[in-house]
Design an enzyme around this catalytic site. Structure first.
Site, mmCIF file in Angstrom:
data_model
loop_
_atom_site.group_PDB
_atom_site.id
_atom_site.type_symbol
_atom_site.label_atom_id
_atom_site.label_comp_id
_atom_site.label_asym_id
_atom_site.label_seq_id
_atom_site.Cartn_x
_atom_site.Cartn_y
_atom_site.Cartn_z
ATOM 1 N N LYS A 221 1.695 -25.179 8.935
ATOM 2 C CA LYS A 221 0.371 -24.968 8.235
ATOM 3 C C LYS A 221 0.668 -24.204 6.786
ATOM 4 C CE LYS A 221 -3.287 -26.732 10.715
ATOM 5 N NZ LYS A 221 -4.602 -26.480 11.607
ATOM 6 N N ARG A 255 -1.092 -28.095 19.093
ATOM 7 C CA ARG A 255 -1.186 -29.317 18.464
ATOM 8 C C ARG A 255 0.067 -29.177 17.592
ATOM 9 N NH1 ARG A 255 -3.221 -31.268 13.887
ATOM 10 N NH2 ARG A 255 -3.988 -33.191 13.780
HETATM 11 C C1 YH5 Z 1 -6.359 -28.087 14.230
HETATM 12 O O1 YH5 Z 1 -5.850 -26.843 13.880
HETATM 13 N N1 YH5 Z 1 -5.414 -29.545 12.284
HETATM 14 S S1 YH5 Z 1 -5.251 -31.664 10.549
HETATM 15 C C2 YH5 Z 1 -1.836 -28.731 6.277
HETATM 16 C C3 YH5 Z 1 -0.569 -28.670 6.578
HETATM 17 C C4 YH5 Z 1 0.039 -28.792 7.943
HETATM 18 C C5 YH5 Z 1 -0.770 -29.329 8.964
HETATM 19 C C6 YH5 Z 1 0.974 -28.937 5.053
HETATM 20 N N2 YH5 Z 1 -6.390 -31.303 12.879
HETATM 21 C C7 YH5 Z 1 -6.173 -29.352 13.362
HETATM 22 O O2 YH5 Z 1 -2.348 -30.193 10.932
HETATM 23 N N3 YH5 Z 1 -7.197 -30.552 14.938
HETATM 24 C C8 YH5 Z 1 -5.604 -30.903 12.097
HETATM 25 O O3 YH5 Z 1 0.124 -27.983 5.676
HETATM 26 C C9 YH5 Z 1 -6.612 -30.402 13.726
HETATM 27 N N4 YH5 Z 1 -6.922 -28.246 15.340
HETATM 28 C C10 YH5 Z 1 -7.299 -29.282 15.922
HETATM 29 N N5 YH5 Z 1 -8.063 -29.597 16.927
HETATM 30 C C11 YH5 Z 1 -4.318 -30.349 9.690
HETATM 31 C C12 YH5 Z 1 -3.034 -30.001 9.996
HETATM 32 C C13 YH5 Z 1 -2.043 -29.640 8.734
HETATM 33 C C14 YH5 Z 1 -2.668 -29.255 7.534
#
Ligand code: YH5
Length: 283
Positions: A221, A255
């Site tokens: 993230k 996750r």
């Molecule tokens: C979550 O925390 N997150 S989608 C931006 C990034 C990297 C990853 C480049 N769905 C979650 O994973 N569902 C997402 O920077 C989720 N909890 C749950 N339950 C976002 C994501 C991400 C966004």
């Protein structure tokens, strides 16, 4: 501790890794729908081989600023993948969606869990989830994906996220979704600045009293980009450290994108958590 699924229980005594499977056109090379289906299934098999206990299948990009996707498009993306994986693998399949119709069709196709970044706040989402028998993950988000990072504000982020999750749990219980079917998630990065993510990561144990297993999504993230000045492809060490910190504080589902490395890191966290407390000195 466990999570009740329609036909079985998912044990959560040791932390479980939820592997992220994005089924969006940008996630796989463009060889058409069949090539995409095949690549998505191959990625899922690989994550299971690396130790994932849950595969989270999403057809809508929920990254900050991402455009929304039509119901028909989302169904076309996720249902074939779920049908295929449900036949082929014994892993728990989760559908990452905010839309009741997608929830219903995904569960009909074999998904056993609903991961909703909107915590079932869409019209008829709670009723749909209740009737499905699936487990649910209720995630906190301030605002909506397109604009949530513009000016997130809290007086007390941990208290406000806790109160939100408590209210959503109550709403689910009232609709007939038993507590054993509910997981909760503070929603790292969803309408939060670095200091908000910091407070949540440092005080995850504050969510223990909700009585539901905690899911944490920290993998790659932006908070690590902000903290370390690293692009997304160099955030694995930070993501592993965060997964271990979350598990150390009691998070039961992590996750992640990088399943194998996370499974290894979490084994170390669980090893330390299982150390016996020393006997009280006598005499
Ligand atoms: C979550 O925390 N997150 S989608 C931006 C990034 C990297 C990853 C480049 N769905 C979650 O994973 N569902 C997402 O920077 C989720 N909890 C749950 N339950 C976002 C994501 C991400 C966004």
């Amino acid at each position: 501790m466990f999570l009740q699924l329609p036909r079985r229980r998912l044990a959560l005594d040791a932390p479980v890794v939820m592997g992220i499977l994005n089924v969006t056109p940008d996630s796989f090379s463009d060889g058409g729908v069949h090539a995409t289906l095949e690549q998505a299934c191959e990625r899922a098999r690989q994550m299971v081989a690396e130790g994932a206990g849950i595969i989270d299948i999403g057809g809508e990009s929920t990254r900050p600023g991402a455009a929304s996707v039509s119901e028909a498009e989302e169904l076309d993306r996720v249902v074939p993948v779920i049908e295929r994986l449900a036949r082929e693998l014994d892993v728990v399949l989760s559908v990452d969606t905010t839309k009741p119709l997608v929830m219903r069709e995904a569960i009909r196709a074999g998904a056993e869990m609903i991961n909703d970044i909107n915590a079932l706040r869409a019209e008829s989402a709670v009723e749909t989830a209740a009737a499905s028998g699936a487990a649910v993950c209720l995630m906190h988000m301030q605002g909506e994906p397109r604009t949530m990072q513009q000016d997130p504000r809290y007086q007390d982020v941990v208290g406000e996220v806790h109160a939100f999750l408590q209210e959503r749990i109550r709403h689910c219980l009232a609709a007939g979704i038993g507590r054993e079917r509910i997981a909760v998630d503070p929603g790292f990065g969803f309408g939060k600045r670095l200091e908000h993510n910091q407070a949540l990561l440092g005080r995850l144990a504050a969510f223990d009293d909700l009585g539901c297993p905690l899911l944490a999504g920290l993998s790659r993230k932006s908070m690590f980009g902000q903290l370390l000045g690293l692009p997304v492809e160099r955030r694995l060490p930070a993501s592993l450290a965060a997964a271990v910190l979350a598990a150390w504080q009691g998070a039961r589902i992590l996750r992640v994108h990088d399943v194998g490395p996370t499974v290894e890191a979490l084994k170390v966290a669980q090893f330390a958590r299982q150390a016996g407390t020393p006997a009280a000195p006598t005499g």
